[in-house]
Write a protein that holds these residues in place. Sequence first.
Motif, PDB file in Angstrom:
ATOM      1  N   THR A  53      84.904  72.676 -63.897  1.00  0.00           N
ATOM      2  CA  THR A  53      84.007  73.213 -64.845  1.00  0.00           C
ATOM      3  C   THR A  53      84.147  74.382 -65.394  1.00  0.00           C
ATOM      4  O   THR A  53      84.736  75.228 -65.221  1.00  0.00           O
ATOM      5  N   GLU A  54      83.588  74.717 -66.778  1.00  0.00           N
ATOM      6  CA  GLU A  54      83.749  75.846 -67.437  1.00  0.00           C
ATOM      7  C   GLU A  54      83.109  77.117 -66.613  1.00  0.00           C
ATOM      8  O   GLU A  54      83.722  78.283 -66.615  1.00  0.00           O
ATOM      9  N   CYS A  73      82.847  91.887 -68.585  1.00  0.00           N
ATOM     10  CA  CYS A  73      84.259  91.677 -69.203  1.00  0.00           C
ATOM     11  C   CYS A  73      83.966  90.660 -70.380  1.00  0.00           C
ATOM     12  O   CYS A  73      83.183  89.796 -70.179  1.00  0.00           O
ATOM     13  N   LYS A  74      84.830  90.815 -71.474  1.00  0.00           N
ATOM     14  CA  LYS A  74      84.894  89.694 -72.653  1.00  0.00           C
ATOM     15  C   LYS A  74      85.864  88.669 -71.894  1.00  0.00           C
ATOM     16  O   LYS A  74      86.778  89.041 -71.290  1.00  0.00           O
ATOM     17  N   VAL A  75      85.743  87.462 -71.906  1.00  0.00           N
ATOM     18  CA  VAL A  75      86.239  86.266 -71.561  1.00  0.00           C
ATOM     19  C   VAL A  75      87.062  85.344 -72.544  1.00  0.00           C
ATOM     20  O   VAL A  75      86.033  84.941 -73.165  1.00  0.00           O
ATOM     21  N   ILE A  76      88.317  85.296 -72.591  1.00  0.00           N
ATOM     22  CA  ILE A  76      88.820  84.365 -73.609  1.00  0.00           C
ATOM     23  C   ILE A  76      89.596  83.421 -72.887  1.00  0.00           C
ATOM     24  O   ILE A  76      89.889  83.646 -71.907  1.00  0.00           O
ATOM     25  N   GLY A  77      90.063  82.297 -73.740  1.00  0.00           N
ATOM     26  CA  GLY A  77      91.215  81.456 -73.125  1.00  0.00           C
ATOM     27  C   GLY A  77      91.024  80.080 -73.479  1.00  0.00           C
ATOM     28  O   GLY A  77      90.200  79.906 -74.460  1.00  0.00           O
ATOM     29  N   VAL A  85      89.343  79.581 -77.105  1.00  0.00           N
ATOM     30  CA  VAL A  85      87.881  79.854 -77.343  1.00  0.00           C
ATOM     31  C   VAL A  85      87.274  81.197 -76.586  1.00  0.00           C
ATOM     32  O   VAL A  85      88.115  81.874 -75.804  1.00  0.00           O
ATOM     33  N   THR A  86      86.403  81.789 -77.352  1.00  0.00           N
ATOM     34  CA  THR A  86      85.900  83.137 -76.601  1.00  0.00           C
ATOM     35  C   THR A  86      84.523  82.701 -75.914  1.00  0.00           C
ATOM     36  O   THR A  86      83.601  81.880 -76.290  1.00  0.00           O
ATOM     37  N   PHE A  87      84.760  82.557 -74.378  1.00  0.00           N
ATOM     38  CA  PHE A  87      83.800  81.899 -73.437  1.00  0.00           C
ATOM     39  C   PHE A  87      82.513  83.075 -73.459  1.00  0.00           C
ATOM     40  O   PHE A  87      81.405  82.339 -73.488  1.00  0.00           O
ATOM     41  N   ARG A  88      82.624  84.244 -73.727  1.00  0.00           N
ATOM     42  CA  ARG A  88      81.445  85.178 -73.752  1.00  0.00           C
ATOM     43  C   ARG A  88      82.181  86.508 -74.098  1.00  0.00           C
ATOM     44  O   ARG A  88      83.178  86.959 -73.983  1.00  0.00           O
ATOM     45  N   GLU A  89      81.095  87.330 -75.097  1.00  0.00           N
ATOM     46  CA  GLU A  89      81.512  88.477 -75.599  1.00  0.00           C
ATOM     47  C   GLU A  89      81.384  89.648 -74.445  1.00  0.00           C
ATOM     48  O   GLU A  89      80.729  89.370 -73.195  1.00  0.00           O
ATOM     49  N   LEU A  97      91.736  87.005 -69.767  1.00  0.00           N
ATOM     50  CA  LEU A  97      92.175  85.814 -70.291  1.00  0.00           C
ATOM     51  C   LEU A  97      92.244  84.889 -69.132  1.00  0.00           C
ATOM     52  O   LEU A  97      92.960  84.869 -68.077  1.00  0.00           O
ATOM     53  N   ALA A  98      91.409  83.823 -69.251  1.00  0.00           N
ATOM     54  CA  ALA A  98      91.411  82.735 -68.315  1.00  0.00           C
ATOM     55  C   ALA A  98      92.308  82.361 -67.993  1.00  0.00           C
ATOM     56  O   ALA A  98      93.327  81.950 -68.898  1.00  0.00           O
TER      57      ALA A  98
END
Length: 226
Positions: A53-54, A73-77, A85-89, A97-98
């Motif tokens: 899951t995400e 943390c900002k989460v991208i990947g 995508v940007t999962f969250r700011e 970076l996921a």
Amino acid sequence: MKHLITAILISGLLFSCNSSSESETETEDTTSVDMVSEKLTSDTDKQFKPIETEEALIATSLMAAPKDSRSGCKVIGYNMEGEFVTFREGENEFIVLADNPNKEGFNAACYHKDLEPFMARGRELRAEGKTRDEIFEIRGEEMESGKLKITPGLTLHIYYGPNETYNPETYEVEDARLRYVVYMPYATQESTGLPKSPSAPNHPWIMEPGTHRAHIMISPLSKDDK
């Protein structure tokens, strides 16, 4: 007769003390056995689950960040559909970076936000089909021209391992470890005093010395590594 009665009383007291002591010892031993049994049961029952899951992807990737910074943390990947995508700011200095769920193993990174232009340029060039050597050369030229910049001391934390399963209670990925990078552009062995290879687990060393990508590495080595 008086001596006989006294002897009987003393014997009774001694028997009572010994019985009490044996009872306490038995209780302590039983408690210790129970504690060990509970720990073994807990270890046996610990089950790793696939990252499907995400939410699990974000939570496990955040393990790359320092514990007290994860919430900001900002989460991208790449998401499960393969879209970047940007999962969250974020609210602090870190970008996570996921792990790419479409690649084998686990590899998540956390780095200082000031490294993002350098990291993003690498992703852009990779998407264009550039090879590792081409990316190295292009970013090196852009560093020399001033288009890209890395402030010495910026850090990168990498949480990586061969498995894609995690503990749902702690979000730790099975057999994953942390590796640390401190960027020091154009630094050398002579300017830092660091060796070009690790002398022991978790000992710092310098990689790609003298280049724009020169960095201090702190890598955990397995017992079999020499």
